[in-house]
Design an enzyme around this catalytic site. Structure first.
Site, PDB file in Angstrom:
ATOM      1  N   SER A  93      38.590   7.791  -4.935  1.00 28.00           N
ATOM      2  CA  SER A  93      37.397   8.381  -4.733  1.00 28.00           C
ATOM      3  C   SER A  93      37.691   9.903  -5.443  1.00 28.00           C
ATOM      4  O   SER A  93      38.121  10.348  -6.608  1.00 28.00           O
ATOM      5  CB  SER A  93      36.681   8.622  -3.352  1.00 28.00           C
ATOM      6  OG  SER A  93      35.673   9.103  -3.345  1.00 28.00           O
TER       7      SER A  93
ATOM      8  N   ASP B 181      32.875   2.908  -5.581  1.00 30.20           N
ATOM      9  CA  ASP B 181      33.905   3.836  -5.117  1.00 30.20           C
ATOM     10  C   ASP B 181      35.201   3.344  -4.370  1.00 30.20           C
ATOM     11  O   ASP B 181      34.834   2.362  -3.687  1.00 30.20           O
ATOM     12  CB  ASP B 181      33.194   4.792  -3.818  1.00 30.20           C
ATOM     13  CG  ASP B 181      33.994   6.053  -3.455  1.00 30.20           C
ATOM     14  OD1 ASP B 181      34.986   5.944  -2.792  1.00 30.20           O
ATOM     15  OD2 ASP B 181      33.587   7.217  -3.883  1.00 30.20           O
TER      16      ASP B 181
END
Length: 764
Positions: free
Chosen positions: A78, A313
Site C-alpha cells: 500500500s 490494495d
C-alpha cells in the site's frame, strides 16, 4: 581497518495518508546510503548527509571499523509499497528522491485526487454535509482540528463526503498520472552513483491483492491435485548489478505503485486497461508490456485475462510483507563481515487504520462492526509474530551450528596436529604446500567420517545441483528455456548417467569420480570455507585489539579470494556460448554442465587462492598464522558436521538476522508520546493528511526526524561492546542531524512555521 557492511532489508507497512510520514523515513535511509557511498568514494557531503558521513568517520576513528551502509532488499504494501518502489529506484539509479517529496506534499490532497467526475456540486447530497462535522467514527469532531487548519480541513472534508457515493471518490487515472509524473521527474533529476556496491543485487517486492483471485494447483496424495483460488500477489523487481542498473520501466513501476495502493472504497480497482489509457493519452510507448505482464500476472496472462484483472490494495492480505524479503536472503553473497538488519517501518503501532467504533474496547461489537471488522480491520492488522519467529529460528539454527563448531575445535585441531604437527615446513606455507596439505586434510576427513560420508556427500552433491539449476535459470531469458525444476531433473539425470549417484568409495571416503566433480563444480564448499576463515579471523581480532593491524591484510586476502569465487555465481560472468548451452540443458545437460565448469575454471582459481593465502599468512605472527592455517585445513572436518545444519542457506549470508523497528513510539530523542503526540495523518481514520498541506508537511518533517533518530541508533548498534563511541558523541551527532534537517526543510515547508520554532526549542 576492519571493513563491515550494514545491510538493511526494509519492510514498509501500509498507512493510507501516513505515506507522507513514511516518505520522510525512507528519505533518511536514502540520505544515509548517499553519505555512505560518498564516504567510501572520498567525496564531500552537504547538510544532513555531512552529519551521517561524520558518524561513519567517528566510527572509523574510534572503533577501527570502516562501515558501509546500504539497503539491498525493499518490500512494501500500500502506502509503504509506493515509498518502497521510489526508494528502490533511487538506490538502483542514483536518482534523487526529492521529486517524490513534491508528489506527497503537493499532490496527495483530496482536491487533486478526487476524480473530476466525482466532484461535489453545490446541491449534491446536502444531507451529507453534517457528516463533515463528525467524520471520524471514533468520535473525533472537526472542532478538535488545529485552529490554523480548521477552515481548510472543514472545506475539503465537506467536498470529500459529498462526492459521489457508492463509487470511489478518488480517480484511478489521476493517481496513475501523478505516479508517472513523479517517476519522470526523478529520471530528469541530477543522478549520482548507484547506492550499492558493484555487483550487489537489489530486490524489490510489492504486495497486491487480486480481487477475483486466480487458480493455483496443489499436489496431494489423494486426490493427486486440487485447485485453490489465491488472492495474494507479489510483484517483484530485481537489479542484479552491473554497469547499467535498472529495476524496470517507469510504466512497470507505476503499475505496481498504483495497484498496491488501490485502497478499497477510496480508489477504483486497478486494471491494465487503466494504465494503457493513461500511457496512450501521454503518447508513451511500453515496449516490454507483454513480457512484464507474463511475469507479474502469469495466470491471468496465460488465460488471456491480464487486461481485465482487478487489483486492489496490497495491505488487505499482506500489510507486513516480511516473507518475500526473507526469501531474498537466499540470493545474497557476503564479501566481507555482514550485519544484516530487517528494519520495518510502522507509522502507527497500536492504532488501526480503520476504526469502526468501540474505541474503548469494552463494548460488544455490533452487527455491521463485526462484519466490516472481519473484512477490513482484522486481516490488515495481523501481527508479524510468525515472521519474527521464522527469523529467530534462522538465527537460532546459525547459533546452534556455531556451538557445534566451538565444541569440535579441540578435536579438529588434534586431528590436524596428528597430520601435520611434525611437518618441518608448517610455519612456512607456500602455495604448493597449502594445496598438498589441503588435499591430505580433506581425504583424512572423509576417511574418518566412515559411513556418514555417504550422507554428507549426497548433501553436497544436492547443493551443487541446486546451484547449477539456479544458475541455468538466471542465465536463460524469462519465459524462454527450461524451468528450474526441469533443469534440476536434467542435471540429476546426467549425474546418474556418470555414476555420481554413488558418492562413497568401497574403502571409505569419496569415489574418484565424485572428487573430480567436486573439484570442478563445488563452488559452495569453497565459499563456506573462506567465510569460516573470516569468522575465525574476526574472533582473533575480538580477543586482541593489538593484532588488528596485522590482521588487516589477511582480511583483505580472504575477501579478495571470496570475490573470485562469488563472481562465478553471477549469470553475467558467462558468455553467450555458455548461456546458449544452459538454455538447452534439458536436451544437452552434459554439455551445459561441462561448459559451466570450464568457464569457472575453479582449479586454476584454487591455485591463485593458495598463492594469495601463502603471501597473507607470511605477514601474521606465528601463533595466529598457525591458528588460521589449522582452521583452513580443518574446515573439511567442520563442514562434515555442520552442512546438514546450514542446508541451502550456507553459501549465502549466514549470520544471525536482527530486527529493528522505526516508528513514532521508538524515536523519542525529541518528543515522547508516539504518533498521537507528533502526527496529524492519523486523524479521520488515517486519511487526515489528505485534507491539509500543513498536516502533510508536519508528518513529512517528523518522518525525517524520527528516521534520523532511529537510523543513528541502528548504525551505532553494529559496534561491538568494547568499541563504542565516547560518551555524548551519539547525542551530539543526533542534535546536529536534527538541526541540519530543520535547516534543509524550512524553506520548503511554509505551512508549518510554528512547528520549526517548537522543534528548535525541544532539540536545544
Amino acid at each position: 581497518m576492519r571493513e563491515k557492511e550494514l545491510r538493511l532489508a526494509l519492510v514498509c507497512y501500509g498507512g493510507i495518508s501516513l505515506a507522507v510520514y513514511m516518505h520522510g523515513i525512507t528519505k533518511e535511509v536514502w540520505r544515509l546510503a548517499r553519505a555512505s557511498r560518498a564516504f567510501q568514494d572520498g567525496e564531500p557531503c552537504m547538510g544532513s548527509q555531512a552529519v551521517y558521513r561524520r558518524l561513519l568517520e567517528r566510527i572509523e576513528a574510534h572503533a577501527g571499523i570502516r562501515l558501509t551502509v546500504f539497503s539491498d532488499i525493499v518490500a512494501g504494501a500500500s502506502a509503504g509499497g509506493i515509498n518502497g518502489i521510489f526508494l528502490a529506484q533511487a538506490i538502483a539509479t542514483g536518482q534523487s528522491l526529492d521529486p517524490l517529496t513534491d508528489l506527497w506534499l503537493e499532490a496527495a490532497d483530496v482536491e487533486r485526487l478526487i476524480d473530476p467526475e466525482a466532484r461535489a456540486t453545490r446541491l449534491s447530497k446536502l444531507w451529507a454535509i453534517p457528516l463533515a462535522m463528525l467524520a471520524d467514527r471514533g468520535g473525533e469532531a472537526i472542532e478538535s482540528v488545529d485552529p490554523e487548519t480548521r477552515a481548510e480541513v472543514r472545506r475539503k472534508l465537506s467536498s470529500f463526503v459529498r462526492a459521489r457515493w457508492f463509487e470511489p471518490p478518488f480517480g484511478g487515472e489521476v493517481f496513475t498520472g501523478l505516479l508517472l509524473d513523479a517517476l519522470d521527474a526523478m529520471a530528469a533529476s541530477e543522478a549520482g552513483p548507484p547506492l550499492l556496491p558493484d555487483e550487489q543485487p537489489l530486490d524489490l517486492y510489492v504486495t497486491v491483492t487480486d480481487f477475483r483471485g486466480h487458480p493455483e494447483r496443489l499436489r496431494l496424495n489423494s486426490p493427486s491435485e486440487v485447485v485453490e483460488t489465491e488472492h495474494r500477489l507479489t510483484i517483484s523487481f530485481g537489479d542484479r548489478g552491473g554497469p547499467e542498473r535498472a529495476l524496470g520501466a517507469a510504466a512497470e513501476l507505476a503499475f505496481a505503485a498504483r495497484a498496491t495502493a488501490s485502497f478499497p472504497g477510496a480508489f477504483p480497482p486497478f486494471t491494465v486497461r487503466e494504465l494503457d489509457a493513461v500511457l496512450a493519452a501521454r503518447a508513451v510507448e511500453w515496449p516490454g508490456r507483454d513480457k512484464f505482464l507474463a511475469r507479474a500476472l502469469p495466470r491471468h496472462m496465460a488465460a488471456g485475462m491480464a487486461d481485465t484483472a482487478a487489483l486492489i490494495d496490497g495491505s488487505v492480505l499482506s500489510n507486513a510483507p516480511f516473507r518475500p524479503a526473507m526469501d531474498a536472503l537466499k540470493n545474497r553473497s557476503a564479501r566481507r563481515e555482514i550485519d544484516r538488519r530487517f528494519v520495518y517501518i510502522d507509522p502507527k503501532p497500536g492504532i488501526r487504520s480503520i476504526r469502526l467504533g468501540g474505541a474503548s474496547g469494552t463494548e460488544t461489537p455490533g452487527f455491521f462492526q463485526a462484519i466490516l471488522g472481519a473484512l477490513t480491520e482484522i486481516p490488515r492488522e495481523q501481527p508479524i509474530r510468525d515472521n519474527l519467529e521464522a527469523l529467530q529460528g534462522r538465527s537460532e539454527r546459525i547459533a546452534r551450528m556455531r556451538r557445534v563448531i566451538d565444541a569440535l575445535k579441540d578435536e579438529v585441531e588434534e586431528a590436524i596436529v596428528q597430520l601435520f604437527g611434525g611437518t618441518f615446513f608448517l610455519d612456512s606455507p607456500t602455495p604448493a604446500r597449502i594445496a598438498a596439505w589441503r588435499a591430505k586434510a580433506q581425504t583424512e576427513a572423509a576417511r574418518r567420517s566412515g559411513p556418514a560420508y555417504a550422507a554428507y556427500g549426497h548433501l553436497k552433491l544436492s547443493g551443487v545441483v541446486e546451484e547449477l539449476a539456479g544458475l541455468v535459470r538466471r542465465m536463460t531469458p524469462r519465459g524462454i528455456g527450461p524451468t528450474r525444476t526441469q533443469s534440476r531433473e536434467a542435471i540429476w539425470a546426467e549425474l546418474q548417467r556418470r555414476g555420481l549417484d554413488r558418492v562413497r568409495a568401497a574403502g571409505g571416503g569419496a569415489t574418484a569420480a565424485v572428487i573430480s566433480f567436486f573439484r570442478e563444480h563445488d563452488l559452495g564448499f569453497r565459499i563456506r570455507r573462506m567465510r569460516f576463515l573470516a569468522q575465525r579471523l574476526a574472533a582473533i581480532q575480538e580477543a586482541n585489539d593489538e593484532l588488528a593491524p596485522a590482521c588487516e591484510a589477511f582480511e583483505r586476502c580472504i575477501y579478495a579470494i571470496l570475490a573470485l569465487y562469488l563472481e562465478r555465481e553471477m549469470a553475467g560472468y558467462f558468455d553467450g556460448v555458455v548461456a546458449a548451452l544452459a538454455c538447452a540443458v534439458v536436451e544437452e545437460a552434459g554439455a551445459a554442465i561441462d561448459a559451466i565448469g570450464a568457464a569457472r575454471d575453479l582449479r586454476r582459481i584454487d591455485e591463485e587462492a593458495d598463492r594469495m593465502l601463502a603471501d597473507a599468512l607470511a605477514e601474521l605472527p606465528r601463533v595466529e598464522r598457525r591458528d588460521l592455517l589449522f582452521a583452513y585445513l580443518g574446515f573439511a572436518f567442520y563442514d562434515l558436521a555442520t552442512l546438514s545444519l546450514t542446508g541451502p542457506e550456507g553459501d549465502g549470508e549466514f549470520d544471525p538476522v536482527k530486527v529493528d523497528r522505526i516508528s513514532p513510539d521508538d524515536a523519542t530523542a525529541i518528543r515522547e508520546g508516539g504518533a498521537e503526540a507528533t502526527l496529524k495523518g492519523i486523524r479521520f481514520n488515517s486519511f487526515g493528511a489528505f485534507f491539509s498541506r500543513g498536516y502533510r508537511e508536519n508528518d513529512y518533517l517528523w518522518g525525517r526526524l524520527h528516521g534520523a533518530d532511529r537510523l543513528v541508533d541502528i548504525v551505532l548498534s553494529t559496534l561491538p561492546a568494547h568499541r563504542t563511541l565516547p560518551p555524548g558523541v551519539a547525542a551530539d551527532l543526533k542534535h546536529a542531524l536534527f538541526r541540519a534537517i530543520l535547516a534543509e526543510e524550512e524553506p520548503r515547508l511554509t505551512a508549518v512555521p510554528g512547528l520549526f520554532e517548537k522543534l528548535r526549542a525541544e532539540i536545544g
